[in-house]
Design an enzyme around this catalytic site. Structure first.
Site, mmCIF file in Angstrom:
data_model
loop_
_atom_site.group_PDB
_atom_site.id
_atom_site.type_symbol
_atom_site.label_atom_id
_atom_site.label_comp_id
_atom_site.label_asym_id
_atom_site.label_seq_id
_atom_site.Cartn_x
_atom_site.Cartn_y
_atom_site.Cartn_z
ATOM 1 C CG ASP A 1 -2.100 -0.964 1.042
ATOM 2 O OD1 ASP A 1 -2.299 -1.449 -0.090
ATOM 3 O OD2 ASP A 1 -2.808 -1.239 2.027
ATOM 4 N N GLY A 2 2.017 1.203 0.652
ATOM 5 C CA GLY A 2 2.904 2.357 0.671
ATOM 6 C C GLY A 2 3.403 2.714 -0.716
ATOM 7 C CG ASN B 1 -4.095 5.593 3.480
ATOM 8 O OD1 ASN B 1 -4.981 5.155 2.758
ATOM 9 N ND2 ASN B 1 -3.097 4.838 3.921
ATOM 10 C CD GLU B 2 -3.182 8.271 7.389
ATOM 11 O OE1 GLU B 2 -2.012 8.286 6.943
ATOM 12 O OE2 GLU B 2 -3.885 7.244 7.430
ATOM 13 N NE ARG C 1 -6.670 24.467 26.210
ATOM 14 C CZ ARG C 1 -7.831 25.074 26.022
ATOM 15 N NH1 ARG C 1 -8.928 24.344 25.801
ATOM 16 N NH2 ARG C 1 -7.915 26.397 26.039
ATOM 17 C CG ASP D 1 -0.326 13.548 22.312
ATOM 18 O OD1 ASP D 1 -0.065 14.449 23.131
ATOM 19 O OD2 ASP D 1 -0.061 12.347 22.509
ATOM 20 C CB ALA E 1 -3.218 11.649 23.636
#
Length: 265
Positions: free
Chosen positions: A45-46, A122-123, A148, A150, A185
């Protein structure tokens, strides 16, 4: 028909790519790295992500097909042992083109310099380069929350099985034109609150992030990583463009999900 082949670069992938090139030339196809009708990705996929970003400016004219030489891929649907079958299919079989939604990312700057625009298959993610990311989140032009934490991950349906899934996001079928926002997070206490849940935005709904002024941002678009300064806003939405895949046989999405995450190996 014009074609090109992009290889992962390891010995087995390069050998397969060379073999396919010889077969296709024997069938009368034309090798054209600049304006191919079909891009064959040999790797995983990469490798197909690299191919997509190489030809993102001609998505209406180019379709992709993948041969996976590593682990099972969500985009690469042919095995190395099926190379001859794939070449014959390309040469003699009418093929179906399947389109998947993409993510549009537009970055605007405080100093008014030219905006940066990207497409993700993808993203895309955003984090602070110094520590906690603090950013206002607007949806459809209205304030939604102040995040707020990561960072944030904004994914396409076909990318929902990647980083998004690791963050607890939902898996979305690529026939649905949408984007998904997943938190990394987030800080939630009596003072700071976020929705704490992935959000799925349909086509024509836009998400805009307005980070704290002076914050250096680490932004990724698929495999690309960049640091941007003086960012005024980052806009995300379903892109007008789509990525096109060549299909010669069924490649059920939910079977791929099951084979990748559920089925016994």
């Amino acid at each position: 028909m014009k074609f090109t082949i992009m290889s992962k670069g390891d010995q087995s992938s390069d050998t397969l790519a060379s073999t396919m090139k010889e077969y296709l030339l024997d069938f009368g196809f034309i090798m054209d790295e600049q304006e191919p009708d079909i891009v064959i990705s040999v790797g995983g996929d990469g490798t197909l992500l690299y191919a997509f970003h190489r030809y993102y400016n001609r998505l209406d004219e180019t379709a992709f097909v993948g041969v996976h030489t590593g682990h099972l891929g969500f985009y690469a649907d042919w095995l190395p042992t099926e190379v001859e079958k794939l070449v014959i299919a390309i040469a003699k079989t009418p093929f179906q083109v399947v389109e998947y939604p993409l993510l549009e990312v537009i970055i605007r700057y405080m100093n008014g310099s030219k905006e940066s625009q990207y497409l993700a298959m993808n993203e895309a993610t955003v984090k602070s380069a110094e520590g906690t990311l603090v950013t206002e989140v607007e949806i459809r032009g209205e304030y939604f929350e102040t995040f707020r934490g990561d960072g944030l991950c904004i994914s396409t349906p076909s990318g929902s099985t990647a980083y998004n899934k690791a963050l607890g996001g939902a898996i979305i079928h690529p026939s649905i034109e949408a984007i998904q926002i997943a938190e990394m997070a987030s800080i939630n206490n009596r003072v700071f609150r976020t929705v704490g849940s992935p959000l799925v935005l349909p086509k024509h709904h836009t998400c805009v992030l307005k980070p704290t002024a002076g914050m250096n941002l680490q932004i990724t678009v698929d495999h690309l990583t960049m640091v941007h300064q003086d960012v005024k806003s980052i806009q995300y939405r379903v892109a007008n463009e789509k990525v096109r895949f060549v299909r010669f046989r069924p490649f059920p999405f939910w079977k791929r999900v099951r084979d990748s995450f559920v089925a016994d190996k």
